[in-house]
Every structure is written in C-alpha cells, then in structure tokens.
Design a protein around this motif. Sequence first.
Motif, PDB file in Angstrom:
ATOM      1  N   ALA A  76      -7.354   7.231  -3.135  1.00 50.87           N
ATOM      2  CA  ALA A  76      -7.445   6.096  -2.220  1.00 50.87           C
ATOM      3  C   ALA A  76      -8.467   5.106  -2.749  1.00 50.87           C
ATOM      4  CB  ALA A  76      -7.829   6.585  -0.832  1.00 50.87           C
ATOM      5  N   VAL A 127      -3.986   4.017  -0.532  1.00 51.40           N
ATOM      6  CA  VAL A 127      -4.814   4.044   0.669  1.00 51.40           C
ATOM      7  C   VAL A 127      -4.803   5.441   1.280  1.00 51.40           C
ATOM      8  CG1 VAL A 127      -4.451   1.594   1.186  1.00 51.40           C
ATOM      9  CG2 VAL A 127      -2.914   3.310   2.169  1.00 51.40           C
ATOM     10  N   ASP A 128      -5.788   5.710   2.140  1.00 54.73           N
ATOM     11  CA  ASP A 128      -5.871   6.998   2.814  1.00 54.73           C
ATOM     12  C   ASP A 128      -5.045   6.989   4.094  1.00 54.73           C
ATOM     13  OD1 ASP A 128      -7.395   5.506   4.604  1.00 54.73           O
ATOM     14  OD2 ASP A 128      -9.303   6.368   3.948  1.00 54.73           O
ATOM     15  N   ASP A 129      -4.995   8.140   4.772  1.00 59.67           N
ATOM     16  CA  ASP A 129      -4.176   8.264   5.979  1.00 59.67           C
ATOM     17  C   ASP A 129      -4.586   7.258   7.053  1.00 59.67           C
ATOM     18  OD1 ASP A 129      -2.768  10.323   4.850  1.00 59.67           O
ATOM     19  OD2 ASP A 129      -3.765  11.925   5.969  1.00 59.67           O
ATOM     20  N   GLU A 130      -5.872   7.112   7.259  1.00 63.85           N
ATOM     21  CA  GLU A 130      -6.359   6.229   8.324  1.00 63.85           C
ATOM     22  C   GLU A 130      -5.910   4.794   8.102  1.00 63.85           C
ATOM     23  OE1 GLU A 130     -10.581   4.896  10.460  1.00 63.85           O
ATOM     24  OE2 GLU A 130     -10.582   6.313   8.783  1.00 63.85           O
ATOM     25  N   THR A 131      -6.026   4.334   6.871  1.00 62.50           N
ATOM     26  CA  THR A 131      -5.615   2.965   6.563  1.00 62.50           C
ATOM     27  C   THR A 131      -4.111   2.801   6.683  1.00 62.50           C
ATOM     28  OG1 THR A 131      -7.474   2.721   5.049  1.00 62.50           O
ATOM     29  CG2 THR A 131      -5.660   1.156   4.796  1.00 62.50           C
ATOM     30  N   PHE A 132      -3.372   3.767   6.156  1.00 62.67           N
ATOM     31  CA  PHE A 132      -1.911   3.675   6.151  1.00 62.67           C
ATOM     32  C   PHE A 132      -1.354   3.666   7.574  1.00 62.67           C
ATOM     33  CE2 PHE A 132       2.401   5.400   5.852  1.00 62.67           C
ATOM     34  CZ  PHE A 132       2.928   4.666   4.821  1.00 62.67           C
ATOM     35  N   SER A 157      -1.678  -0.681  -4.279  1.00 67.86           N
ATOM     36  CA  SER A 157      -2.952  -0.053  -3.946  1.00 67.86           C
ATOM     37  C   SER A 157      -2.729   1.268  -3.224  1.00 67.86           C
ATOM     38  CB  SER A 157      -3.787  -0.975  -3.050  1.00 67.86           C
ATOM     39  OG  SER A 157      -4.092  -2.178  -3.717  1.00 67.86           O
ATOM     40  N   GLY A 186      -2.932   3.067  10.278  1.00 68.68           N
ATOM     41  CA  GLY A 186      -3.495   1.984  11.075  1.00 68.68           C
ATOM     42  C   GLY A 186      -2.786   0.669  10.864  1.00 68.68           C
ATOM     43  N   ASN A 187      -1.956   0.615   9.819  1.00 68.53           N
ATOM     44  CA  ASN A 187      -1.189  -0.581   9.514  1.00 68.53           C
ATOM     45  C   ASN A 187       0.070  -0.584  10.376  1.00 68.53           C
ATOM     46  OD1 ASN A 187       0.478  -2.574   8.397  1.00 68.53           O
ATOM     47  ND2 ASN A 187      -0.262  -2.212   6.319  1.00 68.53           N
ATOM     48  N   ARG A 238       0.447   5.520   0.539  1.00 68.36           N
ATOM     49  CA  ARG A 238      -0.457   6.513   1.119  1.00 68.36           C
ATOM     50  C   ARG A 238      -0.655   7.705   0.193  1.00 68.36           C
ATOM     51  NH1 ARG A 238       1.926  10.816   5.160  1.00 68.36           N
ATOM     52  NH2 ARG A 238       0.069  12.072   5.646  1.00 68.36           N
ATOM     53  N   HIS A 252       0.822  -1.202   0.000  1.00 65.72           N
ATOM     54  CA  HIS A 252       0.000   0.000   0.000  1.00 65.72           C
ATOM     55  C   HIS A 252       0.860   1.259   0.000  1.00 65.72           C
ATOM     56  CE1 HIS A 252      -3.522  -2.300   2.114  1.00 65.72           C
ATOM     57  NE2 HIS A 252      -3.411  -2.593   0.826  1.00 65.72           N
TER      58      HIS A 252
END
Length: 258
Positions: free
Chosen positions: A226, A245-250, A243, A252-253, A87, A85
């Motif tokens: 995203a 992804v947005d800040d929250e997903t990035f 892929s 959160g990983n 960001r 991913h």
Amino acid sequence: MKRGRIAWEGAIHEVTQAVDGCVLLADGRMLAETEPTWLPPVAPRTVFALGLNYADHAKELAFKAPETPLVFLKGPNTFIGHRAHTRRPADATYMHYECELAVVIGKEGRRIAKEDAYEYVAGYTVANDYAIRDYLENYYRPNLRVKNRDGCTPIGPWLVERDDIADPMRLALTTRVNGSVTQRGTTADMIFDIPTLISWLSSCMTLSPGDIILTGTPEGLADVKAGDVVETEIEGIGCLMNSIVDDETFFGNAKHTG
C-alpha cells in the motif's frame, strides 16, 4: 491513433492523446491527464488471460513452460482505468504486478487461421493484472480471489490501432515501482504468439468485438505494498499508472463497495 475513454462532468467521453500530457475531447476541449477519471479504453467483453506465457516467468516461478496455452477468464468487475487504485488485502503476504500486452478483438471470427489472425485485431493496450500468490490454488488454475478481485486489473490508458504497431511481437515491456525499474522484457519472448492465441481460442469458440486477450508477463516480479505507485509501460502503446491502497482506503472510496 491513440484513443481513450474518460468520465468528466457527469458524462463518458472518447478522447485522443494530445501534446504536453493533455487529452483532447471530441468537442475540442483539452484536459490535463490528471483531471478526469480514466476508464478502460474499451468496455471489456470476454477476457482471456494467459498463464505462464513467457518461459523466463515460468522459470522464475519454478514451473515447467506449458505445451498448450493456459487460459482463464476474467470478469468485467476486475477492470479499472489509468490512475485508479488497486487494493492490497490486509492478509496478503505477496502481491505482484504483471505488465501485459492486451490484444483487443475488432471483428467476429471463428476457426481463424494464424495467417489471418491480425485481421481480427482492433488494437492494443496495456494491462497490469495483479496477482496475490497467497490465494493461488495451483499454477494452471488461478482461483477467483487471485484474478477476479474487484479492481485488480488496471488497463489503458490508450487503445492503439492495430496498423499503428508495426510488429506487436517485438515490443519492450517495462515496470517501475515508485520510479525504480523492476521488470524488463519483450513480447518477442512469448511462448505462444498473438496469431497462435487467436487461432487457438477461436478453434473452440467465436471471438467477438470487445473481447480481450491478456498475453502474459515476463520475469521480474516484486512484492508491492500500500502506497506504492506502479507504472507498466509498453513500447509504442503507453504508460499505465496505478496506485496500491490498503483496505481502509479502498473500502472508504464510494466507487468501490466489494
């Protein structure tokens, strides 16, 4: 031969390409491509990236084509593997992919003549060097936020050995976003070809095994959001999937903390 690196069951493994979308481990086990965590096919050392190395891309951005190579350096934090991913920051208004042929150096050399340049190449892989135009200071000096963000450059999945590519200066490049073709080009349109770049870089510093040259991208850039799935493919080398992804997903990983 196509060689790659994966993380699987707590260890890093060297793998080769097998049939039916599988990868082959050294011990004979086979995995589906989707099972492991992919790593860059080589551990990047010094990485040189070319700006505006395709005349059509320079024209696309309304810049004059350079008369000498425009080179900047990238840190190891930028590189991620196949299927990882990247960001898109919340404040970005235009973020685009860059399908690039990556040249991996295989042996140490300095002041390398153009006619000897390919002797110093270990092989080739695919890179996607994302850029955020909002962060660009000027066309010849990309700042840290443009080209040294964490995870901004997927690379892989395979390292293809030098002798398996008959002519790296005649390879088709293609980018697809969500399955639709958005970029087509050919390495034949580079302003500065691979021997020129190797000779030019080695004229001022020693090149070492594991160094990588990202050779630039042709025209055909498009904004990515995203949720988009981006495939960058180079003829004879492979297809690199990534892929956005947005800040929250990035953040959160657990693998990405910066």
